[in-house]
Structures are given as C-alpha cells and as structure tokens.
Write a protein that holds these residues in place. Structure first.
Motif, short mmCIF file in Angstrom:
data_model
loop_
_atom_site.label_atom_id
_atom_site.label_comp_id
_atom_site.label_asym_id
_atom_site.label_seq_id
_atom_site.Cartn_x
_atom_site.Cartn_y
_atom_site.Cartn_z
N LEU A 110 0.52 -0.58 0.05
CA LEU A 110 0.16 -0.03 -0.19
C LEU A 110 1.35 0.68 0.43
CD1 LEU A 110 -2.88 -1.10 2.28
CD2 LEU A 110 -3.16 -0.97 -0.22
N TYR A 111 2.14 1.12 0.97
CA TYR A 111 3.12 2.33 0.66
C TYR A 111 3.42 2.28 -0.65
CZ TYR A 111 2.50 3.21 5.77
OH TYR A 111 1.90 3.69 6.71
N PHE A 112 4.26 1.24 -1.11
CA PHE A 112 4.25 1.79 -2.10
C PHE A 112 3.57 2.46 -3.60
CE2 PHE A 112 5.29 -0.28 -7.11
CZ PHE A 112 6.90 0.24 -7.16
N ALA A 113 2.74 1.80 -3.56
CA ALA A 113 1.22 2.18 -4.36
C ALA A 113 0.99 3.83 -3.94
CB ALA A 113 -0.29 1.08 -4.62
N ILE A 114 0.84 4.06 -2.97
CA ILE A 114 0.90 5.36 -2.15
C ILE A 114 1.81 6.61 -2.74
CG2 ILE A 114 1.45 7.52 -0.88
CD1 ILE A 114 -0.17 5.16 1.17
N ALA A 115 3.40 5.54 -3.29
CA ALA A 115 4.63 6.38 -3.13
C ALA A 115 4.87 6.62 -5.29
CB ALA A 115 5.60 5.80 -3.13
N MET A 116 4.10 5.73 -5.77
CA MET A 116 3.23 5.67 -7.06
C MET A 116 2.35 6.45 -7.57
SD MET A 116 6.53 4.17 -7.85
CE MET A 116 6.44 3.86 -10.27
N ILE A 117 1.45 7.12 -7.21
CA ILE A 117 0.85 7.51 -6.97
C ILE A 117 0.76 8.96 -7.22
CG2 ILE A 117 -1.51 8.42 -6.01
CD1 ILE A 117 -2.47 5.36 -5.64
N GLY A 118 1.19 9.35 -5.88
CA GLY A 118 1.99 10.71 -5.51
C GLY A 118 1.95 10.85 -3.92
N ALA A 119 3.05 10.57 -3.15
CA ALA A 119 2.35 10.77 -2.11
C ALA A 119 3.08 12.40 -1.40
CB ALA A 119 3.98 9.82 -0.96
N ASN A 120 2.58 12.65 -0.41
CA ASN A 120 2.50 14.22 -0.27
C ASN A 120 3.27 14.17 1.07
OD1 ASN A 120 0.32 15.11 -2.14
ND2 ASN A 120 -1.03 14.68 -0.69
N ALA A 121 3.80 15.66 1.08
CA ALA A 121 5.09 15.58 1.90
C ALA A 121 5.61 16.85 2.36
CB ALA A 121 6.20 14.75 1.79
N LEU A 122 5.39 17.77 3.46
CA LEU A 122 6.12 19.81 3.48
C LEU A 122 7.20 19.52 3.20
CD1 LEU A 122 5.06 19.86 7.83
CD2 LEU A 122 4.02 20.63 5.45
N SER A 123 6.67 20.57 2.24
CA SER A 123 7.80 20.91 1.92
C SER A 123 9.26 21.39 2.80
CB SER A 123 7.65 22.45 0.60
OG SER A 123 8.65 23.36 0.36
N PRO A 124 10.48 21.30 2.47
CA PRO A 124 11.42 21.75 2.54
C PRO A 124 11.93 23.42 3.38
CG PRO A 124 12.23 21.16 1.04
CD PRO A 124 11.15 20.73 0.93
N THR A 125 11.02 23.77 3.47
CA THR A 125 10.51 25.61 3.00
C THR A 125 10.67 25.89 4.23
OG1 THR A 125 9.79 25.76 0.68
CG2 THR A 125 9.63 27.74 2.16
N ILE A 126 11.84 27.05 5.61
CA ILE A 126 10.74 27.48 6.64
C ILE A 126 10.43 28.08 6.04
CG2 ILE A 126 12.64 28.63 7.74
CD1 ILE A 126 15.50 27.96 6.31
N GLY A 127 9.26 28.72 7.65
CA GLY A 127 7.76 29.06 7.45
C GLY A 127 8.19 30.10 8.96
N GLN A 128 9.38 29.44 9.78
CA GLN A 128 9.68 30.41 11.31
C GLN A 128 10.74 29.96 11.37
OE1 GLN A 128 7.49 28.81 14.39
NE2 GLN A 128 8.19 30.59 15.79
N VAL A 129 11.37 31.32 11.51
CA VAL A 129 12.90 31.13 12.65
C VAL A 129 12.86 31.76 14.10
CG1 VAL A 129 15.31 31.46 12.50
CG2 VAL A 129 14.26 31.18 10.32
N VAL A 130 13.12 31.17 15.23
CA VAL A 130 13.32 31.19 16.35
C VAL A 130 14.40 32.27 16.78
CG1 VAL A 130 13.19 30.48 18.54
CG2 VAL A 130 12.61 28.88 17.24
N PRO A 131 13.78 33.24 17.37
CA PRO A 131 15.17 34.50 17.25
C PRO A 131 16.39 33.56 18.45
CG PRO A 131 12.83 35.22 17.42
CD PRO A 131 12.12 33.66 17.21
N ASN A 132 17.16 34.25 18.07
CA ASN A 132 18.26 34.13 18.70
C ASN A 132 19.20 32.31 19.48
OD1 ASN A 132 18.64 36.64 19.48
ND2 ASN A 132 17.02 36.40 21.36
N SER A 133 18.01 31.70 17.94
CA SER A 133 18.40 30.39 17.48
C SER A 133 19.83 30.68 17.05
CB SER A 133 17.66 29.65 17.29
OG SER A 133 17.17 30.17 15.64
N PRO A 134 20.30 28.76 16.34
CA PRO A 134 21.56 29.03 15.37
C PRO A 134 21.24 28.95 14.35
CG PRO A 134 21.40 27.03 17.27
CD PRO A 134 20.23 27.70 17.11
#
Length: 350
Positions: A110-134
C-alpha cells in the motif's frame, strides 16, 4: 457509505492476515478445513480446494481452522501428516508468524502504491525562525528552501529534522533564496523538546519550523520501494513503542480506541482522498501485524511463545497450563476491547 467502507477495509485486512496463515499451512501440507471472514453464525460458504471458504455474521475478525488445531482441546492429536499438531514446533511458528507478516507485506504494498501515485509531504521550506537560535544567528530566513545538508540532498521537511537529530558537529546548509543558492554553516544545540508520546526529551535542533506548504513526491520505482520499506518499518516501531508506553502508563488508557474510532477514521479518510484511505489502511494493517505478535495467549504471538517453550523444554506445556493461559489471554483481549468501546462512547458523548 462510511460503514460500508469500514467493513470492506476490515474484511480486506483480515483476509490478507488469514491468507498468510493459509498459504504457510498449505506449504507444509496441512489441511485447512475452514477459512472464515468474521465470527459467529455462517452467512455464506463455498467448498473449494478442500477448504470451506465462508463469511460469518460478526465481521470484526476471522480465522483459519486447520486440522488438528483446537484451542479448546490443546492435547488434540489427529492422525496424518496433514495435521497441525503433528508438525514440528518451528513449522508451527512459521505458520503462526505468516499472518502478521502478511499484514506487514500488505502495508508495504500500500505504501508503494501511495509512492507511485504521488505521496504528499511538507516542503523543506522554512516557515518560522526562532529568535537567537542557531538558525537565526546563521542568517536563515522565512521562505528559505533547504536544498541540501552537507552532502545529502533534501526533498521533504521530514528529512531535515532526521538529519539534524542524527548528525554530529556543525552542518553546512545549502539554501535557495530568491532564486539564488547560498550556503550557511550552522552548529545545532541541544534543546528541550517532546516526542510523539509527549515525553520530555533533549535533541539537536537549530530553531526552525516548516512552512504550511505541501508538495507531491515524484519517486522512481526504486525510490518508491525504499519509501514503502521505510514507512512500514517506521510505523511498526511507532506502534511497538506505543504499546510499550501504554503498559508503562506514559499513554493514558483513555487514549485506547475501539472499533468505533477505527470506523470513524476510515470513513473520514475515504471521504478525503484515495491517498488518505490507503495510508490509514496501511497503518491499521501494521497495527494488526504488531498486535498479533504480542506474547498474549490466544494471539499468534502467544502461540509462538508456546512453541518456543516446546523447542527449549522439549515438551509441550500441559493442557491445564495451556487452557489457563489461553483463558487469561481472552480476558485481556476482551478487557481491551471493552475499554476501547467505552472510550469511543465517551468521546461521542463529549
């Protein structure tokens, strides 16, 4: 419609589980007398290949009845090489394990079928940066897209967190900003956090959160196989840990769900998308595989333990011990089912 989908999904999962037992039993030459989807009164049956294939009234499980196998008569011995009890313990263990293993295989499919159909995922895009963090000190900004960390390409947000947690020392981030690729050296620090079970933990972090941007993963067949394997293993580990945390009291008993919750989740998934339905079906399949391997008498895992005892002690447990432990196992399972139903009703009333 939701109820029909729930019953179809559950029957499909049960069929696949019992098919594992059936194929393993037939491989070792054991006569399978009954293959049933559901318990209780028989609604429909057909004789085929020496087996009675049937649907029963209560569609919340199923079973295969093999010649020489009867939990109410553990000392039963039927003549012939086609009898379950005449097989060696290691052969019986393979037959017992085949059911849960079939659930893991089904989840991977089933997971293979999902991958072939087109699995959804969160983009590696930053939505928040914590102040004074690395991340903030290194100059990372909102809407930056993470392309690579050190020599590893990044396709989804989940990979970012995994890489940071498992890494050591400073990391080189390749960032896409306004169409330009820039690099930043970031040294993660150890911070307080929570795991999925809401336990306090410490882990390496850089102080960023994802943007609410969903992407579709375009995976090759080989990548889809890796995706299916990883998802199946991760789901299995999560459920094993969940059971462990439940026993330890980390997860309250009020979190245990029953058939009503399962039906509700399946119904909602079916109304959402085919991807959502396949995903929840795969997760429930893994759940069935894991739970059936628990060393509780009356489950596959409990019977495997009996056979392991026979291999080690070179004798079967006495009929009295077998029956006592099996009854205890059914009491445990019955209690868990009642707890799940009670919690389901309590949630509905709230």
């Amino acid at each position: 419609m939701g109820t029909i989908t729930f019953l179809l999904v559950l029957s499909f999962l049960v069929f696949f589980h019992e098919l594992g037992h059936f194929l393993a039993a037939r491989y070792f030459g054991i006569k399978v007398e009954v293959f049933s989807i559901g318990f209780g009164k028989k609604l429909f049956s057909k004789q085929w290949m020496g087996t009675s294939w049937q649907f029963a009234l209560i569609p919340l499980g199923g079973y295969v009845k093999m010649k020489g196998q009867d939990d109410t008569k553990p000392g039963l011995v039927e003549a012939g090489n086609d009898s379950y009890n005449n097989k060696k313990p290691w052969q019986r263990i393979i037959i017992l394990f085949a059911g849960p293993f079939a659930n893991f295989v089904l989840a991977a499919i089933l997971y293979f079928a999902i991958a072939m159909i087109g699995a959804n995922a969160l983009s590696p895009t930053i939505g928040q940066v914590v102040p004074n963090s690395p991340a903030a000190k290194a100059g990372l900004k909102v809407n930056d897209e993470i392309l690579r960390i050190n020599n590893t390409d990044v396709k989804q947000w989940n990979e970012v967190g995994k890489y940071i947690v498992q890494s050591k020392g400073a990391l080189q981030f390749y960032i896409k900003r306004d169409g330009v690729v820039i690099t930043r050296i970031i040294n993660p620090h150890i911070s307080d956090s929570e795991n999925i079970f809401k336990e306090k933990i410490k882990k390496r972090m850089i102080g960023i959160a994802p943007a609410p941007k969903v992407i579709k993963l375009n995976l090759s067949p080989i990548e889809a196989l890796v995706f299916a394997y990883d998802r199946t293993v991760e789901s299995s580990k999560m459920i094993f840990k969940g059971v462990q945390k439940l026993i330890q009291g980390v997860i309250p008993s009020s979190e245990v769900g029953g058939v009503i919750t399962i039906g509700k989740v399946i119904s909602e998934a079916s109304q959402s998308s085919i991807i959502a339905l396949l995903s929840i079906t795969a997760l429930i399949s893994v759940n069935l595989g894991v739970l059936n391997l628990l060393p509780i008498p009356a489950l596959d895992g409990g019977h495997i333990m009996f056979n392991l005892y026979e291999i080690i002690a070179r004798r079967k447990p006495s009929d009295k011990v077998f029956m006592y432990l099996t009854v205890v196992g059914w009491v445990i399972l019955g209690s868990l089912m009642l707890l799940g139903i009670y919690n389901d009703i309590s949630r509905l009333l709230k």
